[in-house]
Design a protein around this motif. Structure first.
Motif, mmCIF file in Angstrom:
data_model
loop_
_atom_site.group_PDB
_atom_site.id
_atom_site.type_symbol
_atom_site.label_atom_id
_atom_site.label_comp_id
_atom_site.label_asym_id
_atom_site.label_seq_id
_atom_site.Cartn_x
_atom_site.Cartn_y
_atom_site.Cartn_z
ATOM 1 N N LEU A 169 -37.990 12.831 149.933
ATOM 2 C CA LEU A 169 -38.403 11.522 150.445
ATOM 3 C C LEU A 169 -37.996 10.420 149.465
ATOM 4 O O LEU A 169 -37.552 9.334 149.860
ATOM 5 N N PHE A 170 -38.119 10.706 148.187
ATOM 6 C CA PHE A 170 -37.674 9.756 147.154
ATOM 7 C C PHE A 170 -36.174 9.483 147.329
ATOM 8 O O PHE A 170 -35.719 8.332 147.267
ATOM 9 N N ALA A 171 -35.404 10.553 147.578
ATOM 10 C CA ALA A 171 -33.947 10.389 147.711
ATOM 11 C C ALA A 171 -33.599 9.486 148.899
ATOM 12 O O ALA A 171 -32.704 8.632 148.798
ATOM 13 N N ARG A 207 -55.533 18.908 126.208
ATOM 14 C CA ARG A 207 -54.377 19.809 126.019
ATOM 15 C C ARG A 207 -53.065 19.017 126.063
ATOM 16 O O ARG A 207 -52.123 19.307 125.344
ATOM 17 N N VAL A 208 -53.016 17.992 126.927
ATOM 18 C CA VAL A 208 -51.810 17.139 126.978
ATOM 19 C C VAL A 208 -51.638 16.441 125.628
ATOM 20 O O VAL A 208 -50.542 16.419 125.054
ATOM 21 N N LYS A 209 -52.739 15.873 125.105
ATOM 22 C CA LYS A 209 -52.665 15.128 123.840
ATOM 23 C C LYS A 209 -52.245 16.040 122.680
ATOM 24 O O LYS A 209 -51.550 15.622 121.768
ATOM 25 N N LYS A 226 -47.195 17.718 129.780
ATOM 26 C CA LYS A 226 -47.284 16.256 129.864
ATOM 27 C C LYS A 226 -48.175 15.906 131.036
ATOM 28 O O LYS A 226 -48.372 16.728 131.946
ATOM 29 N N LEU A 227 -48.662 14.705 131.021
ATOM 30 C CA LEU A 227 -49.386 14.200 132.182
ATOM 31 C C LEU A 227 -48.311 13.688 133.144
ATOM 32 O O LEU A 227 -47.744 12.597 132.940
ATOM 33 N N MET A 228 -47.983 14.508 134.135
ATOM 34 C CA MET A 228 -46.884 14.143 135.037
ATOM 35 C C MET A 228 -47.283 12.916 135.863
ATOM 36 O O MET A 228 -48.448 12.766 136.237
ATOM 37 N N GLY A 229 -46.289 12.034 136.106
ATOM 38 C CA GLY A 229 -46.594 10.789 136.822
ATOM 39 C C GLY A 229 -47.090 9.704 135.892
ATOM 40 O O GLY A 229 -47.486 8.630 136.348
ATOM 41 N N GLU A 282 -51.918 3.882 122.745
ATOM 42 C CA GLU A 282 -50.954 3.629 121.654
ATOM 43 C C GLU A 282 -49.511 3.806 122.117
ATOM 44 O O GLU A 282 -48.620 3.078 121.706
ATOM 45 N N ARG A 283 -49.302 4.784 122.990
ATOM 46 C CA ARG A 283 -47.929 5.042 123.465
ATOM 47 C C ARG A 283 -47.600 4.239 124.714
ATOM 48 O O ARG A 283 -46.515 4.346 125.260
ATOM 49 N N ARG A 284 -48.541 3.443 125.156
ATOM 50 C CA ARG A 284 -48.376 2.574 126.335
ATOM 51 C C ARG A 284 -47.910 3.380 127.562
ATOM 52 O O ARG A 284 -46.911 3.062 128.198
ATOM 53 N N LEU A 285 -48.679 4.428 127.829
ATOM 54 C CA LEU A 285 -48.373 5.300 128.966
ATOM 55 C C LEU A 285 -49.309 4.957 130.123
ATOM 56 O O LEU A 285 -50.529 5.043 129.986
ATOM 57 N N TYR A 286 -48.730 4.560 131.231
ATOM 58 C CA TYR A 286 -49.480 4.167 132.436
ATOM 59 C C TYR A 286 -48.969 4.988 133.617
ATOM 60 O O TYR A 286 -47.882 5.557 133.541
ATOM 61 N N PRO A 287 -49.722 4.998 134.730
ATOM 62 C CA PRO A 287 -49.193 5.716 135.897
ATOM 63 C C PRO A 287 -47.869 5.092 136.348
ATOM 64 O O PRO A 287 -47.731 3.867 136.325
ATOM 65 N N ASN A 288 -46.912 5.945 136.715
ATOM 66 C CA ASN A 288 -45.667 5.423 137.282
ATOM 67 C C ASN A 288 -45.686 5.621 138.801
ATOM 68 O O ASN A 288 -46.666 6.123 139.351
ATOM 69 N N VAL A 289 -44.604 5.244 139.464
ATOM 70 C CA VAL A 289 -44.573 5.234 140.937
ATOM 71 C C VAL A 289 -44.930 6.593 141.536
ATOM 72 O O VAL A 289 -45.436 6.690 142.651
ATOM 73 N N ASP A 290 -44.668 7.674 140.765
ATOM 74 C CA ASP A 290 -44.856 9.010 141.324
ATOM 75 C C ASP A 290 -46.281 9.523 141.249
ATOM 76 O O ASP A 290 -46.582 10.579 141.797
HETATM 77 N N1 ACO Z 1 -47.750 12.739 128.999
HETATM 78 C C1 ACO Z 1 -48.030 12.874 127.691
HETATM 79 N N2 ACO Z 1 -47.326 12.324 126.684
HETATM 80 C C2 ACO Z 1 -46.266 11.583 127.038
HETATM 81 C C3 ACO Z 1 -45.896 11.374 128.390
HETATM 82 C C4 ACO Z 1 -46.681 11.994 129.375
HETATM 83 N N3 ACO Z 1 -46.382 11.843 130.673
HETATM 84 N N4 ACO Z 1 -44.795 10.597 128.448
HETATM 85 C C5 ACO Z 1 -44.480 10.311 127.172
HETATM 86 N N5 ACO Z 1 -45.367 10.902 126.317
HETATM 87 C C6 ACO Z 1 -45.397 10.799 124.855
HETATM 88 C C7 ACO Z 1 -44.247 11.571 124.213
HETATM 89 O O1 ACO Z 1 -44.637 12.916 123.963
HETATM 90 C C8 ACO Z 1 -44.025 10.787 122.958
HETATM 91 O O2 ACO Z 1 -45.077 11.094 122.051
HETATM 92 P P1 ACO Z 1 -44.823 11.121 120.448
HETATM 93 O O3 ACO Z 1 -44.569 9.693 120.071
HETATM 94 O O4 ACO Z 1 -46.078 11.708 119.895
HETATM 95 O O5 ACO Z 1 -43.628 12.003 120.230
HETATM 96 C C9 ACO Z 1 -44.243 9.325 123.400
HETATM 97 O O6 ACO Z 1 -45.145 9.427 124.525
HETATM 98 C C10 ACO Z 1 -42.972 8.604 123.829
HETATM 99 O O7 ACO Z 1 -42.379 9.356 124.889
HETATM 100 P P2 ACO Z 1 -40.832 9.544 125.103
HETATM 101 O O8 ACO Z 1 -40.593 10.951 125.585
HETATM 102 O O9 ACO Z 1 -40.078 9.092 123.898
HETATM 103 O O10 ACO Z 1 -40.569 8.528 126.275
HETATM 104 P P3 ACO Z 1 -39.261 8.430 127.173
HETATM 105 O O11 ACO Z 1 -39.064 7.001 127.470
HETATM 106 O O12 ACO Z 1 -38.114 9.161 126.550
HETATM 107 O O13 ACO Z 1 -39.654 9.261 128.492
HETATM 108 C C11 ACO Z 1 -40.504 9.755 130.626
HETATM 109 C C12 ACO Z 1 -40.038 8.644 129.675
HETATM 110 C C13 ACO Z 1 -39.396 10.824 130.750
HETATM 111 C C14 ACO Z 1 -40.744 9.160 131.994
HETATM 112 C C15 ACO Z 1 -41.794 10.400 130.065
HETATM 113 O O14 ACO Z 1 -42.822 9.421 129.975
HETATM 114 C C16 ACO Z 1 -42.266 11.585 130.895
HETATM 115 O O15 ACO Z 1 -41.772 12.695 130.684
HETATM 116 N N6 ACO Z 1 -43.219 11.366 131.858
HETATM 117 C C17 ACO Z 1 -43.688 12.432 132.720
HETATM 118 C C18 ACO Z 1 -42.668 12.697 133.827
HETATM 119 C C19 ACO Z 1 -42.659 11.587 134.863
HETATM 120 O O16 ACO Z 1 -43.687 11.169 135.366
HETATM 121 N N7 ACO Z 1 -41.425 11.168 135.209
HETATM 122 C C20 ACO Z 1 -41.225 10.132 136.233
HETATM 123 C C21 ACO Z 1 -40.686 8.884 135.617
HETATM 124 S S1 ACO Z 1 -40.572 7.594 136.800
HETATM 125 C C22 ACO Z 1 -39.267 8.020 137.771
HETATM 126 O O17 ACO Z 1 -38.321 8.654 137.419
HETATM 127 C C23 ACO Z 1 -39.378 7.628 139.122
#
Ligand code: ACO
Length: 399
Positions: free
Chosen positions: A357-359, A265-267, A274-277, A329-337
């Protein structure tokens, strides 16, 4: 790199850059990130070394003053922060005026903004002594305000800080101690929380830090600037993601939906989920902080003897996503959260406290950037351009 401000003056051209993806708004000597290689350094020191060897206040000093403190400097700094933890009794009553179900992030930003009403003697950004005392006041009082926001949300009495305790132990006691019985700090929790706070201390020009700098560039005082940063951090695409991750994991567990189906569903971007984090504007490989947080999650839960199904769901989500072409392809990996929420939950914090806590963690970074900007003779008021796409000039209608 091109100096766009000079180019604009010379040619009249401006660059359209949604989300400032390609614009440096400042030079900075505080934090280095190589997003391709997954490298993060505070003042040149690798985050892995910093997290393994330091304390929260030592890192705060490093970020703010540029070098590691001597033992004597650190002891004096620690002592000074401890002496400023008390909140004015009137400010404590300020919490009474807010609804009991207020989000603790809103309480935090409001109370930090209110600090400027109590400390009119330290609002001048050009007076080094006033900047110094505001720095100490914020470091000392933000955790106390944060703990009171927590206590208010659970309807318990506020405790006075116990300044014989360390920064982190004092914070844990203010959150989980009660008037009724003495609170014994669990060293496992204390060590893990200190590590998480250190990992959050700075991350160069993220949305909240850029907000602090933008507000500060108007010569607004430090409390006003930090309060604005807290509000910027609250959004789910930034610091609020740690809360959203846990909400997402809980929904997957409660719905009975398989992790594979959720990822599909995320894809398909169903309802924009979105896949949060996951994902980061700068990191296009594994976030080095996320690696360290993941280790902490395993250690803390094992130490506390907790087995949390949400951690199992998180691990499964990560594995499926890392093997999937959409995320590769979009190089999406887990972030700190991605894993922090699981740890905070195990520590006993309610979900709505996670971004608070982040603040607390990010505060030294915000202060360091505010001070760096404030002492840079090249700083100008932040004022982005726009490309106007509205109507051309038109005559006011005759009515
Ligand atoms: N899940 C699914 N798809 C994603 C995600 C995700 N978490 N993040 C990015 N994508 C997709 C976008 O839909 C986009 O796809 P497309 O090319 O088909 O349109 C592509 O990856 C590029 O994403 P952008 O939105 O252009 O990336 P951007 O650099 O603007 O956003 C962000 C970065 C806001 C962190 C984003 O990855 C996101 O929303 N992640 C989820 C929220 C999150 O975890 N935020 C914490 C960030 S770390 C921090 O602040 C401490």
């Amino acid at each position: 790199s091109i100096d766009l401000s000079t180019l604009t003056k010379q040619t009249g051209y401006t660059a359209l850059d949604y989300g400032f993806v390609n614009t440096s708004a400042t030079k900075s000597a505080i934090t280095y990130i190589d997003g391709e290689k997954g490298v993060l350094r505070y003042r040149g020191y690798a985050i892995e070394d910093v997290a393994a060897n330091s304390s929260f206040l030592e890192v705060a000093w490093l970020l703010i003053y540029g070098e590691l403190p001597t033992p004597a400097e650190l002891a004096a700094f620690d002592e000074r922060v401890r002496r400023h933890t008390l909140l004015h009794e009137d400010l404590k009553r300020f919490f009474d005026s807010l609804p009991h179900n207020a989000h603790p992030m809103s309480v935090l930003s409001s109370a930090v903004s209110a600090l400027s009403t109590y400390y009119g003697d330290s609002l001048d950004p050009h007076d080094p002594e006033q900047v110094e005392i505001s720095t100490i006041r914020l470091l000392a009082k933000l955790p106390v305000i944060a703990a009171y926001a927590h206590k208010k949300s659970v309807g318990q009495a506020f405790l006075y800080p116990d300044n014989s305790l360390s920064f982190v132990d004092n914070f844990l006691r203010l959150n989980f101690g009660t008037m009724a019985e003495p609170y014994q700090v669990n060293p496992v929790l204390s060590t893990a929380l200190e590590r998480l706070l250190i990992l959050h201390e700075d991350h160069e020009q993220n949305a909240s830090t850029s907000t602090v700098r933008l507000v500060g560039s108007t010569e607004a005082n430090m409390f006003a600037s930090i309060s604005a940063g807290i509000n910027a951090l609250s959004g789910p695409l930034h610091g609020g993601a740690n809360e959203s991750v846990l909400t997402m994991l809980g929904r997957i567990r409660d719905s009975g939906e398989s992790v594979e189906r959720f990822v599909e569903r995320v894809k398909n971007k169903e309802d924009g989920i979105k896949l949060m984090g996951f994902g980061h504007r700068v990191y296009k490989s594994y976030d080095p902080r996320a690696k360290l947080v993941k280790e902490s999650a395993d250690a803390v839960l094992a130490d506390l003897g907790i087995s949390d199904p949400l951690l199992d769901i998180a691990r499964e989500l990560e594995q499926i996503a890392l093997d999937d072409d959409y995320f590769k392809e979009r190089r999406l990996y887990p972030n700190v959260d991605f894993y922090t929420g699981v740890i905070y939950k195990a520590m006993g914090f309610p979900t709505r406290m996670f971004t608070v806590l982040f603040a607390i963690g990010r505060l030294p970074g915000w202060i360091a950037h505010w001070r760096e900007m404030n002492s840079d003779p090249q700083t100008k008021i932040g004022r982005p351009q726009q490309l106007y796409i509205g109507s051309a000039a038109r005559d006011w209608p005759q009515r």
